[in-house]
Design an enzyme around this catalytic site. Sequence first.
Site, mmCIF file in Angstrom:
data_model
loop_
_atom_site.group_PDB
_atom_site.id
_atom_site.type_symbol
_atom_site.label_atom_id
_atom_site.label_comp_id
_atom_site.label_asym_id
_atom_site.label_seq_id
_atom_site.Cartn_x
_atom_site.Cartn_y
_atom_site.Cartn_z
ATOM 1 N N GLU A 85 7.155 -5.763 3.628
ATOM 2 C CA GLU A 85 6.886 -5.518 5.208
ATOM 3 C C GLU A 85 6.571 -6.806 5.947
ATOM 4 O OE1 GLU A 85 4.975 -1.941 6.105
ATOM 5 O OE2 GLU A 85 4.358 -2.954 8.189
ATOM 6 N N LYS A 277 -2.648 3.879 5.763
ATOM 7 C CA LYS A 277 -1.523 3.200 5.227
ATOM 8 C C LYS A 277 -1.617 1.763 5.622
ATOM 9 C CE LYS A 277 2.833 1.692 5.914
ATOM 10 N NZ LYS A 277 3.433 0.111 6.087
ATOM 11 N N ASP A 293 -1.676 -1.546 -11.112
ATOM 12 C CA ASP A 293 -1.119 -0.238 -11.128
ATOM 13 C C ASP A 293 -1.605 0.509 -9.627
ATOM 14 O OD1 ASP A 293 -0.257 2.493 -10.977
ATOM 15 O OD2 ASP A 293 -0.736 2.823 -12.828
ATOM 16 N N HIS A 390 5.104 -7.402 15.959
ATOM 17 C CA HIS A 390 5.975 -6.532 14.808
ATOM 18 C C HIS A 390 7.546 -7.176 15.135
ATOM 19 C CE1 HIS A 390 4.500 -3.209 12.194
ATOM 20 N NE2 HIS A 390 3.793 -3.929 12.237
HETATM 21 C C1 MEV Z 1 2.086 -0.588 9.919
HETATM 22 O O1 MEV Z 1 2.788 -0.972 8.603
HETATM 23 C C2 MEV Z 1 0.674 -0.273 9.779
HETATM 24 C C3 MEV Z 1 0.173 0.042 10.963
HETATM 25 O O2 MEV Z 1 0.883 1.172 11.567
HETATM 26 C C4 MEV Z 1 -1.421 0.549 10.844
HETATM 27 C C5 MEV Z 1 -2.133 1.268 11.746
HETATM 28 O O3 MEV Z 1 -1.605 1.933 12.654
HETATM 29 O O4 MEV Z 1 -3.421 1.297 11.726
HETATM 30 C C6 MEV Z 1 0.199 -0.917 12.076
#
Ligand code: MEV
Length: 435
Positions: A85, A277, A293, A390
């Site tokens: 990513e 995430k 792992d 991004h």
């Molecule tokens: C993107 O991979 C991760 C985010 O969505 C995490 C978040 O919203 O805190 C930017």
Amino acid sequence: MSTPVSGFSKLSKAEKISWITEHYFDGNLDATALLQTYWNSDSKLQQLHDEFIENTISNYYLPLGVAPNFLINGRLYAIPMAIEESSVVAAASKAAKFWGERGGFKTEILNTKKVGQVHFTYTGDPLLLKEFFAIIAPKFRQDTKAITSNMKKRGGGILDIELRDKTAEIFNYYQLHCTFNTLDAMGANFINSCLEQFAKTLEDNFENDSRFRESELNIIMSILSNYVPECIVRATVSCSLDQLTEKGIEGREFAEKFVQAIHIAEVEPYRAVTHNKGIMNGVDAVVLATGNDFRAVEAGVHAYAARNGSYASLTGAQIEDDVFTFWIELPLALGTVGGLTKLHPLVKWSLALLQNPSAQELMQIVAVAGLAQNFAAVKSLTTTGIQQGHMKMHLMNILNQMEATPAEKKAAVHHFKETPVTHSGAVSFIENLRS
Ligand code: MEV
């Protein structure tokens, strides 16, 4: 439409590939060629990769990046990250620099217990089972001596073996709930070997005990748990509010909004999942680069995030006496010996880059990567929004999809310095250049 194949695993690599090409790619040899492009030209290295798993036909590459300037407990690290990513490595590096200028990351290991269980059913008197367990308890350790002697010499081994009555949840269900210290090994093989021997010891002694003639004991399974709520690392950053003032935003204003964002992730599962995430972007990338792992880590971390009955943030933040503190607590069962650590050349390299850490040191580095990632994400979200950064990174993916030449890439990067990046904008920019 393909038909089932039998004996696929027995075919040679070339035969497997030609079967796949014939059955799923209409015999198009481009599909074969692509797989071959990703083979390593060093046949020994390729063989090593072939033998990691079964039915290997090629290699699947992920980029390996490095986020430098992580000051952790006063020591500087460059952290290896394997991830596909865009923005993640950049965000980690930015957070590392930010906190490096504000005292760095502090970490501590809260505990290192790992868990395994023997699940079984028993139909007799629970008190008799308890009595029997107390008598045979030393035998579990005796019978596993061959497995545990090396680990014991180095200061690890079996910590505790407990009989748990789970009959309130499932009829006749009991467990041996066992804890281990596996030192620098992740310990899956060690734990599972011990557990299988515990099960055998339990069964054998049960069968030889005449008091159990009327009852039955059945081993259901013996397996480690990837839930390790007592194998915990904590990482923290902290600074005064005025040290947070940046780019026209007052430190207090920034910190208050940041803390609010963390509170939202503490109470709102929809946000907590995305929040965590983002943390796992950092955690998984280091876990993967160091040959650990990541599925085990993912499963354990998310279970921990839900330990209080609702899925919640893994990080916390507060402002107290004009000091901003931000922390993470993570359950991490990692290894720096065994497994892929000596086998996979890039794993070995990644561990060497980290100065060959112990498992506890690696836990601390991974927790820091998670905290840094979360800091970068929440900082962007509560200030500029994340799309700006991004989409800049995403631009390169779009350009690569369009097979842009180096000159086209240079022109596009220059153009989108001033213009917001959108997918269609990037596509038309390149199309215009080309026409
Ligand atoms: C993107 O991979 C991760 C985010 O969505 C995490 C978040 O919203 O805190 C930017």
